[in-house]
Design an enzyme around this catalytic site. Structure first.
Site, PDB file in Angstrom:
ATOM      1  N   TYR A   1     104.153 -21.870  11.823  1.00 26.73           N
ATOM      2  CA  TYR A   1     104.635 -23.088  12.580  1.00 26.73           C
ATOM      3  C   TYR A   1     105.944 -22.810  13.312  1.00 26.73           C
ATOM      4  CZ  TYR A   1     105.137 -27.610  14.179  1.00 26.73           C
ATOM      5  OH  TYR A   1     105.391 -28.683  14.956  1.00 26.73           O
TER       6      TYR A   1
ATOM      7  N   GLN B   1      99.118 -32.473  12.702  1.00 26.87           N
ATOM      8  CA  GLN B   1      97.979 -32.243  13.047  1.00 26.87           C
ATOM      9  C   GLN B   1      97.699 -30.685  13.471  1.00 26.87           C
ATOM     10  OE1 GLN B   1     100.017 -34.141  14.759  1.00 26.87           O
ATOM     11  NE2 GLN B   1     100.423 -33.848  16.832  1.00 26.87           N
TER      12      GLN B   1
ATOM     13  N   ASN C   1     109.599 -30.507  11.098  1.00 24.33           N
ATOM     14  CA  ASN C   1     110.168 -32.154  10.714  1.00 24.33           C
ATOM     15  C   ASN C   1     109.439 -32.526   9.494  1.00 24.33           C
ATOM     16  OD1 ASN C   1     107.902 -32.880  11.734  1.00 24.33           O
ATOM     17  ND2 ASN C   1     108.701 -33.724  13.466  1.00 24.33           N
TER      18      ASN C   1
ATOM     19  N   SER D   1     119.422 -28.600   7.336  1.00 25.57           N
ATOM     20  CA  SER D   1     120.161 -27.169   7.004  1.00 25.57           C
ATOM     21  C   SER D   1     121.476 -27.468   6.288  1.00 25.57           C
ATOM     22  CB  SER D   1     120.381 -26.518   8.462  1.00 25.57           C
ATOM     23  OG  SER D   1     120.642 -25.428   8.094  1.00 25.57           O
TER      24      SER D   1
ATOM     25  N   GLN E   1     127.203 -25.359  11.477  1.00 29.16           N
ATOM     26  CA  GLN E   1     126.016 -26.150  10.863  1.00 29.16           C
ATOM     27  C   GLN E   1     125.922 -27.409  10.973  1.00 29.16           C
ATOM     28  OE1 GLN E   1     124.927 -23.522   9.099  1.00 29.16           O
ATOM     29  NE2 GLN E   1     122.998 -24.589   8.393  1.00 29.16           N
TER      30      GLN E   1
ATOM     31  N   HIS F   1     123.124 -28.802  13.756  1.00 27.52           N
ATOM     32  CA  HIS F   1     121.692 -28.799  13.361  1.00 27.52           C
ATOM     33  C   HIS F   1     121.160 -30.034  13.364  1.00 27.52           C
ATOM     34  CE1 HIS F   1     120.537 -24.674  12.752  1.00 27.52           C
ATOM     35  NE2 HIS F   1     121.548 -24.241  12.111  1.00 27.52           N
TER      36      HIS F   1
ATOM     37  N   GLU G   1     121.581 -23.456   0.967  1.00 21.43           N
ATOM     38  CA  GLU G   1     120.614 -22.492   1.825  1.00 21.43           C
ATOM     39  C   GLU G   1     121.579 -21.475   2.340  1.00 21.43           C
ATOM     40  OE1 GLU G   1     120.196 -24.407   5.653  1.00 21.43           O
ATOM     41  OE2 GLU G   1     118.241 -23.174   6.204  1.00 21.43           O
ATOM     42  N   HIS G   2     122.522 -21.580   3.000  1.00 27.33           N
ATOM     43  CA  HIS G   2     123.403 -20.268   3.396  1.00 27.33           C
ATOM     44  C   HIS G   2     124.829 -20.538   2.392  1.00 27.33           C
ATOM     45  CE1 HIS G   2     121.558 -21.854   7.025  1.00 27.33           C
ATOM     46  NE2 HIS G   2     121.358 -20.575   7.200  1.00 27.33           N
TER      47      HIS G   2
ATOM     48  N   ASP H   1     121.259 -16.077  11.581  1.00 22.73           N
ATOM     49  CA  ASP H   1     120.577 -17.223  12.057  1.00 22.73           C
ATOM     50  C   ASP H   1     119.371 -16.482  13.303  1.00 22.73           C
ATOM     51  OD1 ASP H   1     121.166 -19.424  10.904  1.00 22.73           O
ATOM     52  OD2 ASP H   1     122.502 -20.168  12.357  1.00 22.73           O
TER      53      ASP H   1
ATOM     54  N   GLU I   1      90.573 -21.626 -29.816  1.00 26.13           N
ATOM     55  CA  GLU I   1      90.683 -22.256 -28.630  1.00 26.13           C
ATOM     56  C   GLU I   1      89.355 -22.939 -28.344  1.00 26.13           C
ATOM     57  OE1 GLU I   1      92.383 -20.452 -25.235  1.00 26.13           O
ATOM     58  OE2 GLU I   1      94.399 -20.461 -26.023  1.00 26.13           O
TER      59      GLU I   1
ATOM     60  N   HIS J   1      83.569 -16.752 -25.521  1.00 23.78           N
ATOM     61  CA  HIS J   1      84.686 -15.580 -25.160  1.00 23.78           C
ATOM     62  C   HIS J   1      84.464 -14.467 -26.040  1.00 23.78           C
ATOM     63  CE1 HIS J   1      86.234 -18.460 -22.314  1.00 23.78           C
ATOM     64  NE2 HIS J   1      86.976 -17.522 -21.761  1.00 23.78           N
TER      65      HIS J   1
HETATM   66  P1  NAD Z   1     108.626 -30.166  14.973  1.00 19.31           P
HETATM   67  O1  NAD Z   1     107.837 -29.126  15.968  1.00 19.31           O
HETATM   68  O2  NAD Z   1     108.793 -29.957  13.740  1.00 19.31           O
HETATM   69  O3  NAD Z   1     107.737 -31.715  15.241  1.00 19.31           O
HETATM   70  C1  NAD Z   1     107.479 -32.177  16.390  1.00 19.31           C
HETATM   71  C2  NAD Z   1     105.930 -32.825  16.063  1.00 19.31           C
HETATM   72  O4  NAD Z   1     106.364 -33.922  15.339  1.00 19.31           O
HETATM   73  C3  NAD Z   1     105.314 -33.181  17.461  1.00 19.31           C
HETATM   74  O5  NAD Z   1     104.669 -32.209  18.012  1.00 19.31           O
HETATM   75  C4  NAD Z   1     104.484 -34.538  16.778  1.00 19.31           C
HETATM   76  O6  NAD Z   1     103.412 -34.026  16.768  1.00 19.31           O
HETATM   77  C5  NAD Z   1     105.321 -34.706  15.705  1.00 19.31           C
HETATM   78  N1  NAD Z   1     105.584 -36.194  15.465  1.00 19.31           N
HETATM   79  C6  NAD Z   1     106.750 -36.614  16.203  1.00 19.31           C
HETATM   80  N2  NAD Z   1     106.989 -38.030  16.012  1.00 19.31           N
HETATM   81  C7  NAD Z   1     105.681 -38.358  15.142  1.00 19.31           C
HETATM   82  C8  NAD Z   1     105.378 -39.530  14.608  1.00 19.31           C
HETATM   83  N3  NAD Z   1     105.813 -40.807  14.894  1.00 19.31           N
HETATM   84  N4  NAD Z   1     104.257 -39.700  13.864  1.00 19.31           N
HETATM   85  C9  NAD Z   1     103.477 -38.584  13.712  1.00 19.31           C
HETATM   86  N5  NAD Z   1     104.110 -37.124  14.098  1.00 19.31           N
HETATM   87  C10 NAD Z   1     105.119 -37.067  14.974  1.00 19.31           C
HETATM   88  O7  NAD Z   1     109.939 -30.288  15.928  1.00 19.31           O
HETATM   89  P2  NAD Z   1     111.275 -31.130  15.237  1.00 19.31           P
HETATM   90  O8  NAD Z   1     110.856 -32.498  15.317  1.00 19.31           O
HETATM   91  O9  NAD Z   1     112.283 -30.966  16.606  1.00 19.31           O
HETATM   92  O10 NAD Z   1     111.966 -30.688  14.050  1.00 19.31           O
HETATM   93  C11 NAD Z   1     112.228 -29.365  13.691  1.00 19.31           C
HETATM   94  C12 NAD Z   1     112.900 -29.064  12.508  1.00 19.31           C
HETATM   95  O11 NAD Z   1     112.859 -27.886  12.017  1.00 19.31           O
HETATM   96  C13 NAD Z   1     114.298 -29.452  12.521  1.00 19.31           C
HETATM   97  O12 NAD Z   1     114.778 -30.406  11.536  1.00 19.31           O
HETATM   98  C14 NAD Z   1     115.108 -28.418  12.434  1.00 19.31           C
HETATM   99  O13 NAD Z   1     116.411 -28.396  12.150  1.00 19.31           O
HETATM  100  C15 NAD Z   1     114.144 -27.610  11.731  1.00 19.31           C
HETATM  101  N6  NAD Z   1     114.399 -25.853  11.810  1.00 19.31           N
HETATM  102  C16 NAD Z   1     114.598 -25.293  10.841  1.00 19.31           C
HETATM  103  C17 NAD Z   1     114.638 -23.922  10.667  1.00 19.31           C
HETATM  104  C18 NAD Z   1     114.994 -22.954   9.591  1.00 19.31           C
HETATM  105  O14 NAD Z   1     114.679 -21.974   9.467  1.00 19.31           O
HETATM  106  N7  NAD Z   1     115.406 -23.888   8.561  1.00 19.31           N
HETATM  107  C19 NAD Z   1     114.502 -23.185  12.068  1.00 19.31           C
HETATM  108  C20 NAD Z   1     114.528 -24.081  13.116  1.00 19.31           C
HETATM  109  C21 NAD Z   1     114.156 -25.448  13.078  1.00 19.31           C
END
Ligand code: NAD
Length: 431
Positions: free
Chosen positions: A127, A190, A213, A238, A260, A263, A329-330, A363, A417, A422
């Site tokens: 993802y 989805q 997210n 993060s 940091q 983010h 994490e870091h 990163d 057991e 067995h």
């Molecule tokens: P995302 O791709 O995780 O989410 C977007 C999707 O959320 C949309 O396509 C939609 O389908 C869904 N969505 C949005 N609102 C919704 C709702 N109300 N109901 C249901 N689904 C809904 O992208 P994002 O939101 O920008 O989040 C990315 C996260 O990943 C951030 O927190 C970022 O900090 C993190 N991240 C972490 C790393 C890591 O390595 N730890 C790297 C990159 C990003």
């Protein structure tokens, strides 16, 4: 950022308590989306994509075509392509060098042949988030280790965008460099449901990796709890934990903490030091930089206000003890003798050793993975790596003498057991 000088235990507990990713609130909605995708496949994907991402697609648009990759190349600046290629090269080299390579080992346990073999997980889904920002670096960090581990099929889901290639062109270029087999324009819960259960277009996979997210994380937990597919780890907001002594540079540390914090409003940035002078200098420098005005100021201010701390303790050993309780994490070691501290580090997602080693190098480009456990999960695991894409399968082989040696043990324990069949299966093999 708040400064604590030799704090009491209750104050330290406040430092340790940062944002965790609580999925309970969104779980009912995510469950509905999940069910719907399992039942209606592509049709449901198209509806949710229109509703949540505001992009109207047809079923044949779900999978990115060869032509789209070509257009994406033209849309991305040559310097960005070069940077992605160089980063990819380094990430690949690190992951090749750390690949667990046991084809098959055997040894004897009290005279009986035992062993292990490693096999790549056949189908993997990565993802790559793309809601508020695009993350081509995450495409490299997830696809490359899967490919290096030898997974047969590596596919990517990433949210669509409203542009010529209807996705982030940088993400498409990164995926092409990393070498995935397919990219689907679908994000959120989805996308995870589609990877876990399969649809007419999306390949059903055996494991899903990558950050996202709260909807993505909730869907990953659902996919796992339903026994549909394995997942990597919960990766939430993060966080960085910096340990510094008086050899550190306050300007660099201030910039590391701010970096940091940009983010996420829930990100966390902690500095622990044995030097009150450094603590005060860093606090002052952070304030100066914020007063002068920085980009993404609103996010940084919220994060530092919630989870930004500078803690002065009596010794560096105490700082490491606090870091181990925090399980960040870091973990950054900005001290004169970082190797000494490293020996006592027990819990961290990834460690950045020495004054020059700022987290952003890791990163993007050093080589190790940036998909890391957050919220204290580093107590149980480190970064994503090739090891997440292989299975360790034990092997055992009994020969004649083994049966006589092992049967009495097995018969006794099986009877205790309440599993007499067995015991019978073993008894039948005795001469
Ligand atoms: P995302 O791709 O995780 O989410 C977007 C999707 O959320 C949309 O396509 C939609 O389908 C869904 N969505 C949005 N609102 C919704 C709702 N109300 N109901 C249901 N689904 C809904 O992208 P994002 O939101 O920008 O989040 C990315 C996260 O990943 C951030 O927190 C970022 O900090 C993190 N991240 C972490 C790393 C890591 O390595 N730890 C790297 C990159 C990003």
């Amino acid at each position: 950022m708040r400064l604590l000088v030799r704090p009491e235990e209750e104050e330290l507990e406040r430092v340790l308590r940062r944002s965790e990713m609580d999925v309970t609130e969104v779980l009912p909605d995510v469950e509905r989306i999940f069910e719907d995708v399992v039942e209606r496949g592509d049709e449901a994907l198209l509806e949710y994509t229109e509703r949540f991402d505001g992009v109207k697609l047809e079923a044949e648009d779900l999978r990115v075509s060869e032509d789209d990759f070509e257009v994406a190349r033209e849309l991305v600046d040559e310097r960005t392509v070069e940077a992605l290629e160089e980063a990819a090269h380094r990430i690949e080299e690190f992951h090749r060098k750390t690949l667990p390579r046991v084809d098959r080992i055997t040894f004897d346990v009290e005279g009986t042949e035992c062993g292990l073999t490693l096999r790549p997980i056949p189908r993997v889904g990565c993802y790559v988030p793309g809601g508020r920002a695009a993350y081509p670096s995450t495409a490299l960090m997830t696809v490359i280790p899967a490919r290096v581990a030898g997974c047969r099929e590596v596919v990517v889901c990433t949210p669509p965008a409203d542009n010529d290639v209807r996705a982030s062109p940088e993400v498409l270029v990164a995926v092409e460099i990393a070498g995935a087999d397919a990219v689907y324009r679908v994000g959120g819960a989805q996308a995870i449901a589609a990877l876990a259960a399969g649809t007419e277009t999306v390949l059903r996979v055996d494991k899903i990796v990558g950050p996202g997210n709260v909807y993505v994380t909730a869907a990953k937990l659902l996919a796992y709890s339903r026994g549909l597919t394995d997942v990597d780890m919960p990766a939430g907001p993060s966080e960085v934990f910096v340990i510094a002594d008086d050899s550190a540079n306050p300007d660099w540390l201030a910039r590391d903490l701010i970096a940091q914090a940009e983010h996420d409003p829930h990100a966390a940035a902690v500095l622990a030091t044995d030097s009150e002078e450094i603590a005060r200098a860093v606090k002052e420098r952070v304030e100066e930089l914020l007063d002068a005005g920085i980009e993404r100021e609103e996010i940084v201010l919220k994060a530092l206000d919630r989870n930004g701390w500078i803690v002065v303790l009596d010794s560096l050993e105490e700082c490491v003890r606090l870091a181990n309780r925090y399980a960040p994490e870091h973990l950054q070691l900005c001290v004169e003798n970082p190797e000494e501290l490293l020996q006592d580090v027990e819990n961290a997602g990834a460690v950045f050793v020495g004054h020059l080693t700022a987290v952003p190098f890791g990163d993007y480009a050093t080589g190790p993975n940036h998909v890391l456990p957050t919220g204290g999960f580093a107590r149980a695991r480190g970064a994503l790596g090739t090891w997440d894409f292989v299975k360790i399968i034990p092997i055992q082989r009994l020969r004649e003498g083994d049966v006589e040696r092992l049967a009495p043990i097995v018969e006794e324990l099986a009877e205790r057991e309440g599993l007499p069949n067995h015991a019978e299966a073993v008894r039948a093999r005795r001469s």
